[in-house]
Design a protein around this motif. Sequence first.
Motif, PDB file in Angstrom:
ATOM      1  N   LEU A  80      -6.966  12.350  -0.943  1.00 14.69           N
ATOM      2  CA  LEU A  80      -7.642  11.126  -0.503  1.00 14.69           C
ATOM      3  C   LEU A  80      -9.080  11.473  -0.194  1.00 14.69           C
ATOM      4  CD1 LEU A  80      -4.873   9.801   1.906  1.00 14.69           C
ATOM      5  CD2 LEU A  80      -5.293   9.094  -0.443  1.00 14.69           C
ATOM      6  N   PRO A  81     -10.037  10.878  -0.923  1.00 11.04           N
ATOM      7  CA  PRO A  81     -11.453  11.214  -0.671  1.00 11.04           C
ATOM      8  C   PRO A  81     -11.937  10.626   0.641  1.00 11.04           C
ATOM      9  CG  PRO A  81     -11.280   9.481  -2.324  1.00 11.04           C
ATOM     10  CD  PRO A  81      -9.880   9.934  -2.041  1.00 11.04           C
ATOM     11  N   LEU A  82     -12.910  11.308   1.265  1.00 11.46           N
ATOM     12  CA  LEU A  82     -13.460  10.876   2.539  1.00 11.46           C
ATOM     13  C   LEU A  82     -14.893  10.396   2.399  1.00 11.46           C
ATOM     14  CD1 LEU A  82     -12.135  13.718   4.879  1.00 11.46           C
ATOM     15  CD2 LEU A  82     -11.181  11.444   4.512  1.00 11.46           C
ATOM     16  N   ALA A 125      -5.808   6.935   7.458  1.00 13.39           N
ATOM     17  CA  ALA A 125      -4.858   7.695   8.279  1.00 13.39           C
ATOM     18  C   ALA A 125      -3.449   7.127   8.144  1.00 13.39           C
ATOM     19  CB  ALA A 125      -5.313   7.689   9.736  1.00 13.39           C
ATOM     20  N   VAL A 126      -3.327   5.799   8.102  1.00 15.31           N
ATOM     21  CA  VAL A 126      -2.013   5.183   7.926  1.00 15.31           C
ATOM     22  C   VAL A 126      -1.426   5.577   6.569  1.00 15.31           C
ATOM     23  CG1 VAL A 126      -0.784   2.998   7.693  1.00 15.31           C
ATOM     24  CG2 VAL A 126      -2.532   3.257   9.458  1.00 15.31           C
ATOM     25  N   SER A 127      -2.252   5.518   5.520  1.00 15.84           N
ATOM     26  CA  SER A 127      -1.765   5.876   4.190  1.00 15.84           C
ATOM     27  C   SER A 127      -1.349   7.337   4.130  1.00 15.84           C
ATOM     28  CB  SER A 127      -2.840   5.578   3.132  1.00 15.84           C
ATOM     29  OG  SER A 127      -3.020   4.183   2.976  1.00 15.84           O
ATOM     30  N   ALA A 128      -2.111   8.223   4.767  1.00  9.89           N
ATOM     31  CA  ALA A 128      -1.743   9.640   4.779  1.00  9.89           C
ATOM     32  C   ALA A 128      -0.389   9.841   5.455  1.00  9.89           C
ATOM     33  CB  ALA A 128      -2.827  10.444   5.502  1.00  9.89           C
ATOM     34  N   TYR A 129      -0.155   9.123   6.531  1.00 12.69           N
ATOM     35  CA  TYR A 129       1.147   9.217   7.225  1.00 12.69           C
ATOM     36  C   TYR A 129       2.264   8.710   6.318  1.00 12.69           C
ATOM     37  CZ  TYR A 129       4.833   8.295  10.632  1.00 12.69           C
ATOM     38  OH  TYR A 129       6.029   8.254  11.298  1.00 12.69           O
ATOM     39  N   GLY A 156      -1.806  11.564  13.676  1.00 13.10           N
ATOM     40  CA  GLY A 156      -1.449  12.031  15.014  1.00 13.10           C
ATOM     41  C   GLY A 156       0.039  11.942  15.277  1.00 13.10           C
ATOM     42  N   GLU A 157       0.740  11.112  14.490  1.00 10.20           N
ATOM     43  CA  GLU A 157       2.183  10.963  14.660  1.00 10.20           C
ATOM     44  C   GLU A 157       2.969  11.840  13.691  1.00 10.20           C
ATOM     45  OE1 GLU A 157       0.078   8.294  14.658  1.00 10.20           O
ATOM     46  OE2 GLU A 157       0.267   8.188  16.842  1.00 10.20           O
ATOM     47  N   ASP A 182     -11.800  13.206  12.023  1.00  8.96           N
ATOM     48  CA  ASP A 182     -11.329  11.852  12.281  1.00  8.96           C
ATOM     49  C   ASP A 182     -11.327  11.064  10.976  1.00  8.96           C
ATOM     50  OD1 ASP A 182     -11.017  12.335  14.970  1.00  8.96           O
ATOM     51  OD2 ASP A 182     -13.059  11.717  15.474  1.00  8.96           O
ATOM     52  N   LEU A 183     -10.193  10.465  10.682  1.00 13.80           N
ATOM     53  CA  LEU A 183     -10.049   9.692   9.457  1.00 13.80           C
ATOM     54  C   LEU A 183     -10.213   8.213   9.746  1.00 13.80           C
ATOM     55  CD1 LEU A 183      -6.889  11.431   7.947  1.00 13.80           C
ATOM     56  CD2 LEU A 183      -9.280  11.922   7.437  1.00 13.80           C
TER      57      LEU A 183
END
Length: 384
Positions: free
Chosen positions: A379-381, A294-298, A262-263, A288-289
């Motif tokens: 990144l797998p979900l 989500a932190v790692s993706a950022y 989101g950032e 929604d991750l």
Amino acid sequence: MRRLRAFLLDHGLDAVLVCLATGAALTLTTRPTSTDDVAGVLHAVAVIVMILALTLRRRAPFVIPAGAWLSSAVLSLVDGSLIVGQASLSIVGMISAVLLGDLRDRSQARAGLAVVVASAATVAYQDPTHTPGDLFFIPGLFAAGWLVGFALHARTEQTQAAEERADRAELQRRNEARVAVAEERARIARELHDVVAHAVSVMVLQVGALRHRLPLEDSTSREALRNVEEAGREALTEMRRLLDAMRHEGEPLDLAPQPGLGEIVALLASVRAAGLDTDLHVHGEAVDLPPGLAVSAYRITQEGLTNVIKHAHTHYAEVHLRYSTDGLELEVRDNGDGPAATDGLGHGLVGIRERVALYGGSMTAGARETGGFALRARLPLGPG
């Protein structure tokens, strides 16, 4: 071929010396001499021993080659024509001169030069057919051989020094890589601490709220929930202690919430302010991750854009987010003329690799066929 080369490097000179000793033996035993047969045999044996002694040069690098030259001088005093005029002994003399010049101990090498020149002059002087020019030419010839050995040793020292520097640089690079991995893992752990701590805090609050709603007479359920609530609070306390242990001395507390996808828009705005025009492309329907992912993706996106700014020598980059039912793919690409894979120390992708491995994902990084550089991470979900 590799074994043959190793054998020749280790024993090639020894084989040459054996051949030279054989040739010298045949020459000396068949040469006409004014002395008796016993003396001729003794002279031949002395020459053969002198030559074969060079095979032990590794045990006494100075004594053996210097002894060969001194033995030649002594034998020439006994028989002036014994040493001169034989090609095999001239080759042995040159080998000995080169070995003396190649000594590691420079003082021994200089002493070896004196031995070579003095012995060569003695052999030349004892030759019944010598000329005045031989007294200068023959010592000068073998002194030149000594200089060849001296130069070879200097070259060898330079090569060894270069190899040692390369080994030290490689060791330093590996140590820096291990430190970078450890620091990145500590950073990831601190980020995940915030995620887990938030989840545990929510659980503790919900358990506490549920415990207060239970009727007073249901003491068993209230006590069980109280135990769960206390265990959650103890877990949060221990996690804070663990976080303090991982924090470097003097490092300030990070009170800001951990960023997520989101950032990304705010991240791109700061990148544009730094002079890199960046476009964001989202493919597929956003989902929604999990907070940690989500932190790692950022962070992966942030690291990719940082490398573009540092190394790509361009003013434009693209960020692609591709959502699918089983994974999220991130891509940061540019049209620059330099690789953006490192941060100057060779560890620009360490954090990305660690984060991707944490979630069982995959990553690639390399030059694009159309120019520029591309970093891709998936990144797998799934439940894994």
